[in-house]
Design a protein around this motif. Structure first.
Motif, PDB file in Angstrom:
ATOM      1  N   VAL A  59       0.833  -1.205   0.000  1.00 38.70           N
ATOM      2  CA  VAL A  59       0.000   0.000   0.000  1.00 38.70           C
ATOM      3  C   VAL A  59       0.865   1.252   0.000  1.00 38.70           C
ATOM      4  CG1 VAL A  59      -1.592   1.361   1.397  1.00 38.70           C
ATOM      5  CG2 VAL A  59      -2.015  -1.061   1.046  1.00 38.70           C
ATOM      6  N   LEU A  60       1.876   1.267   0.891  1.00 39.38           N
ATOM      7  CA  LEU A  60       2.752   2.436   0.961  1.00 39.38           C
ATOM      8  C   LEU A  60       3.442   2.670  -0.377  1.00 39.38           C
ATOM      9  CD1 LEU A  60       4.498   2.013   4.435  1.00 39.38           C
ATOM     10  CD2 LEU A  60       2.880   3.759   3.752  1.00 39.38           C
ATOM     11  N   PHE A  71       2.668  -2.778  -7.494  1.00 37.28           N
ATOM     12  CA  PHE A  71       1.797  -3.707  -8.208  1.00 37.28           C
ATOM     13  C   PHE A  71       2.376  -5.119  -8.211  1.00 37.28           C
ATOM     14  CE2 PHE A  71      -0.401  -0.041 -10.055  1.00 37.28           C
ATOM     15  CZ  PHE A  71      -1.692  -0.518 -10.052  1.00 37.28           C
ATOM     16  N   ILE A  72       3.713  -5.211  -8.404  1.00 37.30           N
ATOM     17  CA  ILE A  72       4.316  -6.544  -8.440  1.00 37.30           C
ATOM     18  C   ILE A  72       4.213  -7.192  -7.057  1.00 37.30           C
ATOM     19  CG2 ILE A  72       6.378  -7.846  -9.032  1.00 37.30           C
ATOM     20  CD1 ILE A  72       7.241  -5.469 -10.757  1.00 37.30           C
ATOM     21  N   LEU A  73       4.328  -6.358  -5.998  1.00 38.34           N
ATOM     22  CA  LEU A  73       4.205  -6.901  -4.641  1.00 38.34           C
ATOM     23  C   LEU A  73       2.807  -7.460  -4.387  1.00 38.34           C
ATOM     24  CD1 LEU A  73       6.140  -4.329  -2.439  1.00 38.34           C
ATOM     25  CD2 LEU A  73       6.743  -6.686  -2.887  1.00 38.34           C
ATOM     26  N   LEU A  74       1.822  -6.947  -5.101  1.00 34.50           N
ATOM     27  CA  LEU A  74       0.452  -7.453  -4.966  1.00 34.50           C
ATOM     28  C   LEU A  74       0.403  -8.961  -5.210  1.00 34.50           C
ATOM     29  CD1 LEU A  74      -1.243  -4.893  -4.669  1.00 34.50           C
ATOM     30  CD2 LEU A  74      -2.441  -5.487  -6.738  1.00 34.50           C
ATOM     31  N   GLY A  75       1.117  -9.398  -6.245  1.00 34.21           N
ATOM     32  CA  GLY A  75       1.116 -10.818  -6.568  1.00 34.21           C
ATOM     33  C   GLY A  75       1.769 -11.639  -5.477  1.00 34.21           C
ATOM     34  N   LEU A  76       2.855 -11.087  -4.894  1.00 35.62           N
ATOM     35  CA  LEU A  76       3.531 -11.808  -3.809  1.00 35.62           C
ATOM     36  C   LEU A  76       2.634 -11.847  -2.587  1.00 35.62           C
ATOM     37  CD1 LEU A  76       5.982 -13.128  -2.540  1.00 35.62           C
ATOM     38  CD2 LEU A  76       6.920 -10.892  -2.102  1.00 35.62           C
ATOM     39  N   GLN A  77       1.966 -10.721  -2.311  1.00 34.50           N
ATOM     40  CA  GLN A  77       1.121 -10.654  -1.131  1.00 34.50           C
ATOM     41  C   GLN A  77      -0.016 -11.666  -1.219  1.00 34.50           C
ATOM     42  OE1 GLN A  77      -2.105  -9.442  -0.349  1.00 34.50           O
ATOM     43  NE2 GLN A  77      -1.746  -9.425   1.867  1.00 34.50           N
ATOM     44  N   ALA A  78      -0.468 -11.961  -2.427  1.00 37.33           N
ATOM     45  CA  ALA A  78      -1.549 -12.935  -2.592  1.00 37.33           C
ATOM     46  C   ALA A  78      -1.117 -14.324  -2.129  1.00 37.33           C
ATOM     47  CB  ALA A  78      -1.990 -12.975  -4.048  1.00 37.33           C
ATOM     48  N   ALA A  79       0.209 -14.588  -2.179  1.00 38.63           N
ATOM     49  CA  ALA A  79       0.752 -15.864  -1.703  1.00 38.63           C
ATOM     50  C   ALA A  79       0.035 -17.050  -2.325  1.00 38.63           C
ATOM     51  CB  ALA A  79       0.702 -15.941  -0.176  1.00 38.63           C
ATOM     52  N   SER A 108      -7.269 -13.872  -3.452  1.00 37.57           N
ATOM     53  CA  SER A 108      -6.819 -14.222  -2.097  1.00 37.57           C
ATOM     54  C   SER A 108      -7.498 -13.310  -1.072  1.00 37.57           C
ATOM     55  CB  SER A 108      -5.312 -14.111  -1.991  1.00 37.57           C
ATOM     56  OG  SER A 108      -4.932 -12.757  -2.055  1.00 37.57           O
ATOM     57  N   HIS A 109      -8.620 -12.713  -1.463  1.00 36.56           N
ATOM     58  CA  HIS A 109      -9.501 -11.937  -0.574  1.00 36.56           C
ATOM     59  C   HIS A 109      -8.846 -10.681  -0.030  1.00 36.56           C
ATOM     60  CE1 HIS A 109     -12.039 -15.405  -0.930  1.00 36.56           C
ATOM     61  NE2 HIS A 109     -11.085 -16.161  -0.449  1.00 36.56           N
ATOM     62  N   SER A 110      -7.851 -10.133  -0.732  1.00 33.94           N
ATOM     63  CA  SER A 110      -7.299  -8.840  -0.312  1.00 33.94           C
ATOM     64  C   SER A 110      -8.037  -7.753  -1.086  1.00 33.94           C
ATOM     65  CB  SER A 110      -5.805  -8.766  -0.610  1.00 33.94           C
ATOM     66  OG  SER A 110      -5.146  -9.867  -0.083  1.00 33.94           O
ATOM     67  N   TYR A 111      -9.314  -7.587  -0.768  1.00 34.93           N
ATOM     68  CA  TYR A 111     -10.144  -6.671  -1.564  1.00 34.93           C
ATOM     69  C   TYR A 111      -9.686  -5.234  -1.423  1.00 34.93           C
ATOM     70  CZ  TYR A 111     -13.090 -10.770  -1.731  1.00 34.93           C
ATOM     71  OH  TYR A 111     -13.530 -12.028  -1.908  1.00 34.93           O
ATOM     72  N   ALA A 112      -9.408  -4.838  -0.162  1.00 35.72           N
ATOM     73  CA  ALA A 112      -9.008  -3.445   0.065  1.00 35.72           C
ATOM     74  C   ALA A 112      -7.747  -3.129  -0.727  1.00 35.72           C
ATOM     75  CB  ALA A 112      -8.762  -3.221   1.554  1.00 35.72           C
ATOM     76  N   LEU A 113      -6.811  -4.063  -0.714  1.00 42.84           N
ATOM     77  CA  LEU A 113      -5.551  -3.854  -1.421  1.00 42.84           C
ATOM     78  C   LEU A 113      -5.805  -3.696  -2.918  1.00 42.84           C
ATOM     79  CD1 LEU A 113      -2.542  -3.677  -1.094  1.00 42.84           C
ATOM     80  CD2 LEU A 113      -2.390  -6.139  -1.302  1.00 42.84           C
ATOM     81  N   ALA A 114      -6.706  -4.528  -3.445  1.00 39.99           N
ATOM     82  CA  ALA A 114      -7.008  -4.449  -4.877  1.00 39.99           C
ATOM     83  C   ALA A 114      -7.592  -3.093  -5.228  1.00 39.99           C
ATOM     84  CB  ALA A 114      -7.974  -5.564  -5.258  1.00 39.99           C
ATOM     85  N   VAL A 115      -8.485  -2.592  -4.357  1.00 38.60           N
ATOM     86  CA  VAL A 115      -9.104  -1.291  -4.631  1.00 38.60           C
ATOM     87  C   VAL A 115      -8.064  -0.178  -4.575  1.00 38.60           C
ATOM     88  CG1 VAL A 115     -10.739   0.399  -3.734  1.00 38.60           C
ATOM     89  CG2 VAL A 115     -11.375  -2.016  -3.847  1.00 38.60           C
TER      90      VAL A 115
END
Lengths: 552, 249
Positions: A296-297, A326-334, A419-426
């Motif tokens: 997010v940061l 954006f690339i970290l988003l994929g890692l965060q999804a695990a 992976s249900h990280s909805y807030a992060l996606a938004v």
């Protein structure tokens, strides 16, 4: 061998096909250096660039052979005493690194000739840096990751300081070196703590240990993993370890910036994804929230600070921070989709950033200094082809449909949603929209009329001068049809080539001093084609990325 | 579990005592010497004392590395810096430039002591015990064990380190050399200048010295003026710089 048998010493089998791409790059750089040392100042720069590009092609072929071996089966999965792992994931990054070297050699060629920088150093350092990124991608041991990190980083420090005529370049190199050395030290400390906690530096053994043992207090392991994460996040320029990025991107010679942005993300994310997906998979619950905050940061900082930049290089530095988020988003999804999405995004980003900085190299002019956004005013009118290419690259970075950039963003956001990280996606999509503003601003400036340009004669002379300049480019680039038409429209027959008034002659000189080398234009064309073709017809890259699975 | 000095054999104890005294005297010498060169030499002595202590602990490899890396390379680097800055320059150490530092140092020192005291009483928070092998009694010295793993398990990292050394050499040369052209001519211009035959050495070019100061440059040029018309031969020595006659155009 006699010594070996006498002491019961079994030297491990060395599988040379597994390390062939790295060997080719290191060997290529040594050949370049030898050629430079034996022929003092007699070899023209294009020979070095050709040698460097040929080395990249050889490494690419070796990588593709390896890829086919991996997918045909029958290839050992780890090599050289389990130091390296040869799977689809590592091979995909090897192929990407080789592509980066090829494109970057072409782009740097024009720059080196324009600036009169003789010698093989740029290419030799770039080749060594790329071999480091390959090692990081294929490493199966923390020691190898660290060595790969250093082999990748040190050439980048030197490349950042390569331009000795500008003080900012030296400053960039110094800044990058000091902070990079600091982050390397943190990384090594992380390795030491992880070794203390698990008893191994081998990624597979660490994964095995964590899968079979439940530790009552894993403070040491978490501290180790945290420090490793810091080291990686510094390399990929994620907030709060991003402070170096704008200054270094701005100060470094522009083609070096493009190479650095591409290869550092490739190496950093390759190792980061492997370590956290394979070795620390069982610690998922601990690192996912941290990565959520970091992502997010990174997304927000990159997008918001990018808005207020007046310097295009600096703006793209913040944009690269946004992309890292954006690339970290994929890692965060695990998840497996997340990993594929990150891999896809890194592929897409590498080509986008190489092409963008290649255009900036051209516009920067002799001396590599005019990078203010005002330098781009009317660029698309003066040089329709270049303007079109830059517009495509910027729109792709903004996530416009029918480009790879759109698909990359879609893919990582989809992984986050799954992976249900909805807030992060938004949040990611919102920052993408914010970032689009500064990409579009450059596009608008490029397509607007030059400031205070009233005299049509001037514009005509300008167009006429540049029509000849873009001629080789039109032969190189495939989507040149309409742009070439644009050139012809901009240069009506009343603007004869010889009728140079005083102002027209000055403009002509300026256009010539822009010095657009055909090799640089070829590099830009490759990246634009990659972005457009795989954006419209995404199947090949998708299937490639899906096949590039992790071994463990 | 604290090691008892008295429990060791007499030769061990004597070696420990002597090496310990050498290390301590050396480190005191580093702090108390007026001359920075003496400080650096005392540091070597201290490092040698510690190296002997390492041998005493059966850490032969560490001892060798200590001597080669610290005494051999790092102290030499220190000496280079000291010589470069000027040995005879006296430093005003009476006034503390940052008084807060002294307080902070005391505070941090106490904190570190407390930490060590706490840690030595508690169990170490290690997750795994697989690394806690026997230091002695494996039948092999640790040099042997280390060498063995370097050429088996860590063969690739060992070899890859050579690439790192190559990069360090290239990087140092690229960064340290002066820009060949200041105006930045294109390839053709550079080639033309090459063909025309430029000056061999600039007047007063300083060989083997860092930044040229104005006085030194003047001195060099005077030496050049005094020298006859031998071209290209060294004509004078000025504090480590060689003056070469420039060929007449």
């Amino acid at each position: 061998m006699i010594l070996a048998s006498a002491t019961g010493f079994a030297v491990p089998h060395i599988d040379y096909t597994a390390i062939l791409p790295e060997l080719i790059l290191i060997g290529g750089s040594l050949v370049l250096l030898a050629a430079g040392a034996l022929n003092v100042r007699h070899l023209p720069t294009r020979v070095y660039s050709l040698l460097s590009g040929a080395t990249g092609v050889a490494a690419l072929i070796a990588g593709i052979v390896l890829w086919q071996k991996v997918h045909g089966g029958g290839h050992p999965l780890t090599a050289v005493a389990h130091s390296l792992v040869i799977d689809g994931f590592s091979t995909a990054f090897v192929i990407l690194s080789a592509c980066i070297i090829i494109v970057s050699s072409a782009i740097a060629d024009g720059y080196l000739r324009r600036e009169g920088i003789a010698g093989p150093e740029f290419h030799a350092l770039a080749l060594l840096g790329a071999s480091g990124a390959m090692l990081m991608a294929a490493a199966n041991d923390f020691i190898v990751i660290f060595l790969g990190l250093e082999i990748m980083s040190i050439p980048l420090y030197v490349l950042a300081a390569l331009d000795q005529r500008r003080a900012e370049s030296g400053e960039a190199g110094m800044k990058y070196f000091v902070l990079g050395a600091f982050s390397s030290a943190i990384f090594v400390y992380g390795i030491a703590l992880t070794y203390g906690a698990t008893g191994s530096t081998n990624l597979a053994q660490i994964a095995g240990y964590l899968a079979t043992n439940v530790s009552t207090s894993n403070g040491l392991l978490l501290a180790g993993a945290g420090l490793l994460l810091v080291g990686f996040l510094f390399k990929v320029a994620a907030v709060p370890f991003h402070m170096w990025t704008p200054d270094v991107y701005q100060g470094a010679p522009t083609p070096a910036t493009g190479f650095m942005a591409a290869i550092a993300k490739v190496g950093g994310f390759a190792a980061l994804l492997r370590v956290f997906f394979s070795s620390f998979h069982s610690l998922e619950a601990s690192w996912q929230p941290i990565l959520w905050v970091v992502a997010v940061l990174t997304l927000v900082t990159g997008a918001v600070l990018g808005l207020v930049q007046r310097d295009v290089k600096r703006m793209l530095a913040y944009s690269s921070i946004n992309h890292a988020g954006f690339i970290l988003l994929g890692l965060q999804a695990a998840s497996r989709e997340g990993m594929s999405a990150s891999l896809y995004y890194v592929f897409v980003y590498a080509f986008l950033v190489l092409g963008s900085f290649a255009v900036i190299t051209v516009v920067g002019g002799r001396g590599d200094t005019s990078h203010a956004i005002e330098s781009y005013r009317g660029l698309a009118r003066r040089q329709p082809l270049l303007g079109f290419g830059f517009a495509v690259l910027l729109l792709a970075q903004a996530g416009a449909p029918f480009t790879t950039g759109f698909l990359g963003k879609l893919y990582v956001v989809e992984a986050a949603v799954r992976s249900h990280s909805y807030a992060l996606a938004v949040i990611a999509m919102l920052t993408g929209a914010v970032a689009a503003a500064f990409y579009l601003r450059v596009v608008f400036v490029m397509y607007s009329l030059p400031a205070g340009e009233a005299a049509p004669a001037m514009a005509l002379a300008d167009g006429g001068a540049l029509a000849t300049g873009t001629e080789p480019a039109a032969a190189v680039a495939a989507p040149a049809g309409e742009s070439r038409g644009g050139v012809l429209v901009a240069a009506p027959p009343e603007a004869p080539a010889g009728a140079a008034t005083g102002a027209g002659g000055g403009l002509r000189l300026r256009a010539a001093s822009l010095g657009i080398a055909p090799s640089t234009l070829a590099g830009i064309a490759v990246t634009v084609l990659f972005t457009l073709a795989l954006g419209i017809w995404p199947a090949p890259l998708f299937s490639f990325v899906h096949a590039a699975g992790l071994l463990f | 579990m604290t090691p008892h000095l008295l429990a060791a054999t007499l030769p061990d104890g004597l070696t420990f005592a002597i090496a310990g005294v050498i290390a301590l005297v050396g480190s005191l010498g580093v702090v108390l010497s007026r001359n920075p060169v003496h400080s650096a030499l005392m540091l070597i002595m201290s490092l040698f004392g510690v190296a002997v202590l390492f041998v005493e602990q059966d850490a032969q490899f560490l001892a060798a590395v200590q001597v080669i890396v610290y005494a051999g390379a790092i102290v030499v680097l220190f000496l280079f810096v000291i010589m470069l800055l000027g040995v005879d320059r006296s430093e005003a150490i009476a006034t503390e430039p940052m008084p807060a530092q002294r307080l902070m140092a005391v505070g941090l020192g106490i904190l570190a002591l407390v930490e060590i005291a706490l840690l030595s009483r508690e169990r170490w928070p290690l997750g795994a015990h697989s690394v806690a092998g026997k230091a002695r009694g494996t039948g092999h010295s640790n040099v042997y064990v280390l060498g063995r793993s370097l050429f088996t398990t860590y063969l690739l990292p060992f070899e890859v380190t050579s690439a790192l050394l190559v990069i360090a050499v290239i990087g140092a040369i690229v960064l340290a050399r002066r820009p060949r052209t200041s105006a930045g001519p294109t390839e053709g211009e550079a080639a033309a200048a090459e063909a025309g035959g430029g000056p061999l050495v600039d007047a007063g070019e300083l060989v083997g010295s860092g930044a040229p100061s104005a006085e030194r440059r003047v001195e060099a040029e005077e030496a050049l003026a005094r020298a006859g018309d031998r071209i290209g031969e060294p004509v004078g020595e000025q504090e480590g710089l060689t003056v070469v006659r420039r060929p007449e155009q």
